[in-house]
Design a protein around this motif. Structure first.
Motif, PDB file in Angstrom:
ATOM      1  N   ARG A 194       0.895  -1.295  -0.021  1.00 15.89           N
ATOM      2  CA  ARG A 194      -0.070  -0.061   0.115  1.00 15.89           C
ATOM      3  C   ARG A 194       1.040   1.352  -0.007  1.00 15.89           C
ATOM      4  NH1 ARG A 194      -3.824  -2.681   4.050  1.00 15.89           N
ATOM      5  NH2 ARG A 194      -5.169  -3.671   2.767  1.00 15.89           N
TER       6      ARG A 194
ATOM      7  N   ARG B 239      -8.066  -5.195  -4.118  1.00 17.17           N
ATOM      8  CA  ARG B 239      -9.073  -5.473  -2.978  1.00 17.17           C
ATOM      9  C   ARG B 239      -9.173  -4.290  -2.087  1.00 17.17           C
ATOM     10  NH1 ARG B 239      -4.717  -9.628   0.434  1.00 17.17           N
ATOM     11  NH2 ARG B 239      -4.589  -8.120   2.292  1.00 17.17           N
TER      12      ARG B 239
ATOM     13  N   GLY C 282      -9.369  -9.039  11.470  1.00 16.64           N
ATOM     14  CA  GLY C 282      -7.892  -9.327  11.177  1.00 16.64           C
ATOM     15  C   GLY C 282      -7.414  -8.100  10.518  1.00 16.64           C
TER      16      GLY C 282
ATOM     17  N   ASP D 121      -7.855  -7.825  16.110  1.00 20.62           N
ATOM     18  CA  ASP D 121      -6.685  -8.749  15.505  1.00 20.62           C
ATOM     19  C   ASP D 121      -5.958  -9.201  16.753  1.00 20.62           C
ATOM     20  OD1 ASP D 121      -4.378  -9.717  14.217  1.00 20.62           O
ATOM     21  OD2 ASP D 121      -4.769  -8.550  12.607  1.00 20.62           O
ATOM     22  N   ARG D 122      -5.044 -10.068  16.689  1.00 17.23           N
ATOM     23  CA  ARG D 122      -4.454 -10.842  17.837  1.00 17.23           C
ATOM     24  C   ARG D 122      -3.635  -9.682  18.574  1.00 17.23           C
ATOM     25  NH1 ARG D 122      -0.757 -14.350  15.570  1.00 17.23           N
ATOM     26  NH2 ARG D 122      -0.504 -12.915  13.970  1.00 17.23           N
TER      27      ARG D 122
ATOM     28  N   ASP E  98      -7.916 -12.814  19.504  1.00 18.42           N
ATOM     29  CA  ASP E  98      -7.772 -13.808  18.579  1.00 18.42           C
ATOM     30  C   ASP E  98      -9.089 -14.250  18.015  1.00 18.42           C
ATOM     31  OD1 ASP E  98      -7.732 -16.473  17.374  1.00 18.42           O
ATOM     32  OD2 ASP E  98      -5.537 -16.275  17.851  1.00 18.42           O
ATOM     33  N   LEU E  99      -9.586 -14.669  16.748  1.00 17.83           N
ATOM     34  CA  LEU E  99     -11.023 -14.852  16.403  1.00 17.83           C
ATOM     35  C   LEU E  99     -11.252 -16.315  16.842  1.00 17.83           C
ATOM     36  CD1 LEU E  99     -10.489 -13.203  12.768  1.00 17.83           C
ATOM     37  CD2 LEU E  99     -12.246 -12.387  14.716  1.00 17.83           C
TER      38      LEU E  99
ATOM     39  N   GLU F  42     -10.239  -8.974   5.318  1.00 23.00           N
ATOM     40  CA  GLU F  42      -9.531  -8.824   4.176  1.00 23.00           C
ATOM     41  C   GLU F  42      -8.179  -9.271   4.149  1.00 23.00           C
ATOM     42  OE1 GLU F  42      -8.431  -4.623   3.337  1.00 23.00           O
ATOM     43  OE2 GLU F  42      -7.291  -5.238   1.408  1.00 23.00           O
TER      44      GLU F  42
HETATM   45  C1  LIG Z   1      -2.317 -10.531   5.633  1.00 19.38           C
HETATM   46  S1  LIG Z   1      -2.850  -9.939   6.942  1.00 19.38           S
HETATM   47  C2  LIG Z   1      -4.023  -8.842   6.519  1.00 19.38           C
HETATM   48  C3  LIG Z   1      -4.212  -7.479   7.208  1.00 19.38           C
HETATM   49  C4  LIG Z   1      -5.283  -6.464   7.034  1.00 19.38           C
HETATM   50  N1  LIG Z   1      -6.503  -7.220   6.762  1.00 19.38           N
HETATM   51  C5  LIG Z   1      -4.921  -5.880   5.551  1.00 19.38           C
HETATM   52  O1  LIG Z   1      -5.530  -6.232   4.413  1.00 19.38           O
HETATM   53  O2  LIG Z   1      -3.979  -5.029   5.728  1.00 19.38           O
HETATM   54  C6  LIG Z   1      -3.749 -11.202   8.109  1.00 19.38           C
HETATM   55  C7  LIG Z   1      -4.148 -10.638   9.273  1.00 19.38           C
HETATM   56  O3  LIG Z   1      -5.080 -11.480   9.856  1.00 19.38           O
HETATM   57  C8  LIG Z   1      -5.057 -11.675  11.165  1.00 19.38           C
HETATM   58  N2  LIG Z   1      -5.285 -12.915  11.737  1.00 19.38           N
HETATM   59  C9  LIG Z   1      -4.934 -14.264  11.020  1.00 19.38           C
HETATM   60  N3  LIG Z   1      -5.687 -15.236  11.931  1.00 19.38           N
HETATM   61  C10 LIG Z   1      -6.236 -14.406  12.997  1.00 19.38           C
HETATM   62  C11 LIG Z   1      -7.106 -14.925  14.154  1.00 19.38           C
HETATM   63  N4  LIG Z   1      -7.216 -16.109  14.320  1.00 19.38           N
HETATM   64  N5  LIG Z   1      -7.424 -14.082  14.882  1.00 19.38           N
HETATM   65  C12 LIG Z   1      -7.249 -12.485  14.492  1.00 19.38           C
HETATM   66  N6  LIG Z   1      -6.605 -12.089  13.771  1.00 19.38           N
HETATM   67  C13 LIG Z   1      -5.903 -13.085  12.810  1.00 19.38           C
HETATM   68  C14 LIG Z   1      -3.257 -11.611  11.403  1.00 19.38           C
HETATM   69  O4  LIG Z   1      -2.792 -11.166  12.538  1.00 19.38           O
HETATM   70  C15 LIG Z   1      -2.997 -10.607  10.291  1.00 19.38           C
HETATM   71  O5  LIG Z   1      -2.842  -9.449  10.718  1.00 19.38           O
END
Ligand SMILES: C[S@@+](CC[C@H](N)C(=O)[O-])C[C@H]1O[C@@H](n2cnc3c(N)ncnc32)[C@H](O)[C@@H]1O
Length: 286
Positions: free
Chosen positions: A18, A71, A94, A116-117, A145-146, A170
């Motif tokens: 980005r 996206r 996330g 997010d985590r 965490d989700l 996303e």
């Molecule tokens: C590829 S990054 C995308 C971040 C953001 N959505 C973006 O597009 O800039 C994936 C994100 O999903 C989060 N994520 C993955 N599994 C997760 C979970 N179980 N709980 C919360 N977040 C999660 C990761 O910590 C990470 O920040």
């Protein structure tokens, strides 16, 4: 600053892409947080400079770059449509290092919840503080965490399930085990009043064929991809009227074609949806 684990580093890669887009003369968006992050945590080989990869590697980088730009634009439009529809609650699941809270107009009185985590949230808030940027909306950060009770945590921060909301997921579902992905779709749906909006990245970018060769700059990222669940089918079945688009279509609508190098790669899928009247989906806990 706390360290990002491998999953958290995927969010950093997206921010670098980005930042690269923001610096173009013909940029399709301007993400000041991503640019600040790229200054504070300078980019690696992806998305900038001589990446040292061969032609196949470069094509994958271009495809990933196109996917992230497409996206971002597509999901910005999902939020813009929600603002136009009078929605004032926005949730990004996330959220990683997403900069929408620093660049989009959410309208007056809106709240943006970023989930997010905890380890990622900690790093992001540190980067935000270092950036000195002011948010464009009331941000409420949810460290959960989700796999845990994120919905309760979200409500604890003031989210109201009795009001329409707009959700983004996303680059998320691909990292969730199938069972968890389905539970997250159920959770979103259960918390969404009629007329709520959703925007989701459905299918991964570039070649979906796992390629562990040195020519694949994203081999480490691909190893984290866990889900093949049909997100579009499940969101639709849960009670959302859905429309699909893809990388090529979104870029074309903004006067840009897929990079020549990436053109041969797969065009990835995006979903936008509007919540049907409660009782019209298969999941309804109201
Ligand atoms: C590829 S990054 C995308 C971040 C953001 N959505 C973006 O597009 O800039 C994936 C994100 O999903 C989060 N994520 C993955 N599994 C997760 C979970 N179980 N709980 C919360 N977040 C999660 C990761 O910590 C990470 O920040």
């Amino acid at each position: 600053m706390a360290d990002l684990d491998d999953l958290g580093l995927t969010a950093l890669g997206v921010a670098w892409a980005r930042a690269a887009e923001s610096s173009r003369d013909d940029a399709l968006f301007d993400d000041p947080l991503a640019e600040a992050i790229a200054r504070i945590r300078p980019r690696g080989s992806e998305f900038g400079g001589d990446d040292g990869t061969d032609e196949r590697g470069s094509a994958k980088i271009r495809a990933m770059y196109d996917w992230i730009v497409a996206r971002t634009v597509f999901l910005d439009e999902v939020f813009a449509a929600a603002v136009a529809a009078g929605i004032t609650q926005f949730v990004i699941l996330g959220s990683g290092l997403d900069g929408r809270g620093f660049r989009l107009d959410f309208g007056s009185g809106a709240k943006l919840f970023e989930v997010d985590r905890p380890s990622v949230v900690e790093v992001k808030e540190d980067l935000v503080a270092q950036s000195g940027l002011a948010p464009t909306v009331e941000r409420r950060v949810v460290a959960s965490d989700l796999a845990d009770d994120w919905l309760r945590a979200l409500q604890g921060k003031g989210f109201r399930a009795d009001l329409p909301s707009a959700w983004l997921a996303e680059g998320l579902f691909v990292y969730l085990p199938d069972g968890l992905g389905l539970r997250v779709i159920e959770g979103i749906t259960a918390a969404s009043e009629s007329g709520s909006r959703i925007g989701v990245t459905v299918r991964r970018a570039a070649s979906s064929v796992v390629d562990d060769s040195a020519a694949d700059p994203f081999a480490d990222v691909r190893k984290l991809w866990r889900s093949d669940v049909d997100v579009a089918q499940h969101v639709d079945a849960a009670g959302w009227d859905c429309e699909l688009s893809d990388t090529r279509e979104v870029l074309a609508a903004h006067g840009r074609s897929l990079s020549e190098a990436a053109g041969a790669q797969e065009s990835a899928t995006l979903l936008s949806g509007v919540r049907r009247q409660r009782g019209h989906g298969t999941i309804d806990r109201s």
